[in-house]
Motif scaffolding. Structure first.
Motif, PDB file in Angstrom:
ATOM      1  N   SER A 106       0.822  -1.208   0.000  1.00 37.64           N
ATOM      2  CA  SER A 106       0.000   0.000   0.000  1.00 37.64           C
ATOM      3  C   SER A 106       0.859   1.261   0.000  1.00 37.64           C
ATOM      4  CB  SER A 106      -0.898   0.007   1.248  1.00 37.64           C
ATOM      5  OG  SER A 106      -0.115   0.309   2.390  1.00 37.64           O
ATOM      6  N   GLU A 119      -9.380   5.616   6.993  1.00 37.44           N
ATOM      7  CA  GLU A 119      -9.369   5.312   5.559  1.00 37.44           C
ATOM      8  C   GLU A 119      -8.324   4.254   5.226  1.00 37.44           C
ATOM      9  OE1 GLU A 119      -9.306   8.465   6.824  1.00 37.44           O
ATOM     10  OE2 GLU A 119     -11.397   8.954   6.359  1.00 37.44           O
ATOM     11  N   GLN A 120      -7.164   4.318   5.855  1.00 37.31           N
ATOM     12  CA  GLN A 120      -6.125   3.324   5.618  1.00 37.31           C
ATOM     13  C   GLN A 120      -6.559   1.946   6.110  1.00 37.31           C
ATOM     14  OE1 GLN A 120      -2.956   5.430   7.627  1.00 37.31           O
ATOM     15  NE2 GLN A 120      -2.101   6.190   5.696  1.00 37.31           N
ATOM     16  N   GLU A 123      -9.011   0.628   3.649  1.00 36.19           N
ATOM     17  CA  GLU A 123      -8.322   0.193   2.438  1.00 36.19           C
ATOM     18  C   GLU A 123      -7.652  -1.157   2.651  1.00 36.19           C
ATOM     19  OE1 GLU A 123      -4.415   1.269  -0.185  1.00 36.19           O
ATOM     20  OE2 GLU A 123      -5.653   2.976   0.440  1.00 36.19           O
ATOM     21  N   ARG A 127      -8.304  -4.521   0.624  1.00 36.44           N
ATOM     22  CA  ARG A 127      -7.223  -5.270  -0.011  1.00 36.44           C
ATOM     23  C   ARG A 127      -7.254  -6.734   0.427  1.00 36.44           C
ATOM     24  NH1 ARG A 127      -2.740  -2.513  -2.302  1.00 36.44           N
ATOM     25  NH2 ARG A 127      -2.989  -0.257  -2.287  1.00 36.44           N
ATOM     26  N   TRP A 134      -9.152  -4.704  -5.117  1.00 36.96           N
ATOM     27  CA  TRP A 134      -9.614  -4.089  -3.879  1.00 36.96           C
ATOM     28  C   TRP A 134     -10.387  -2.786  -4.085  1.00 36.96           C
ATOM     29  CZ3 TRP A 134      -7.907   0.695  -2.272  1.00 36.96           C
ATOM     30  CH2 TRP A 134      -6.780   1.204  -2.926  1.00 36.96           C
ATOM     31  N   GLN A 135     -10.341  -2.229  -5.284  1.00 37.33           N
ATOM     32  CA  GLN A 135     -11.028  -0.956  -5.521  1.00 37.33           C
ATOM     33  C   GLN A 135     -12.433  -1.120  -6.088  1.00 37.33           C
ATOM     34  OE1 GLN A 135      -7.761   0.863  -7.765  1.00 37.33           O
ATOM     35  NE2 GLN A 135      -7.579   2.351  -6.113  1.00 37.33           N
ATOM     36  N   GLN A 140     -14.887  -2.568  -1.611  1.00 35.05           N
ATOM     37  CA  GLN A 140     -15.017  -1.315  -0.877  1.00 35.05           C
ATOM     38  C   GLN A 140     -16.137  -1.428   0.180  1.00 35.05           C
ATOM     39  OE1 GLN A 140     -13.016   1.610  -1.060  1.00 35.05           O
ATOM     40  NE2 GLN A 140     -11.763   0.004  -1.981  1.00 35.05           N
TER      41      GLN A 140
END
Length: 158
Positions: A106, A119-120, A123, A127, A134-135, A140
């Motif tokens: 990342s 947010e991390q 994410e 992932r 992952w997007q 999400q």
């Protein structure tokens, strides 16, 4: 992170052994379907994409963590990985190492875990669920669900 992923994975997940057993039964002619035509998508997916253990993790991801080549697993190696993923202690270790690998990939690899932003963390959860996709919307949503349930997961380990 590990507690949050465990919380997210346990909710509504089939046990990997159920999937593997059903797939095996269809492969051996005990069921009226072939493995490719099983009635549920998860059952029809390739065996190395089956998730096992309390922190559901795919055989191929477990293979990567344990140093096996996921593209060329022998049946013996696959059995060893599945057994490791079904042992709670080994499963937690494998999931933790996999999360470490994902964090290293990342943009926040050097952020101390206790200083990661919301947010991390979302994410990293996305992932975990969807690498390398992952997007997309589904992964999400997994990351948002992880965030919504994080306080409950933290409370469960106290």
């Amino acid at each position: 992170m590990v507690a949050g992923i465990a919380w997210q994975e346990i909710g509504g997940q089939w046990a990997g052994w159920t999937t593997a057993s059903t797939r095996s039964g269809s492969d051996g002619g005990w069921l009226p379907w072939t493995p490719e035509n099983l009635p549920i998508d998860r059952l029809a997916s390739p065996p190395d994409e089956t998730s096992f253990g309390p922190i559901a993790i795919q055989v191929r991801r477990g293979a990567e963590v344990l140093g096996y080549d996921p593209e060329n697993l022998t049946e013996g190696q696959r059995d060893t990985i599945e057994a490791a993923l079904q042992d709670p202690g080994q499963n937690i270790f494998i999931a933790s190492e996999y999360l470490k690998t994902l964090k290293e990939e990342s943009g926040f690899a050097n952020a101390p875990a206790e200083e990661m932003t919301r947010e991390q963390r979302q994410e990293l959860a996305a992932r975990y669920n969807g690498r390398p996709y992952w997007q997309n919307d589904q992964t999400q949503a997994y990351g948002r669900g992880f965030d919504r349930n994080l306080d409950d997961a933290r409370g469960a380990i106290k």
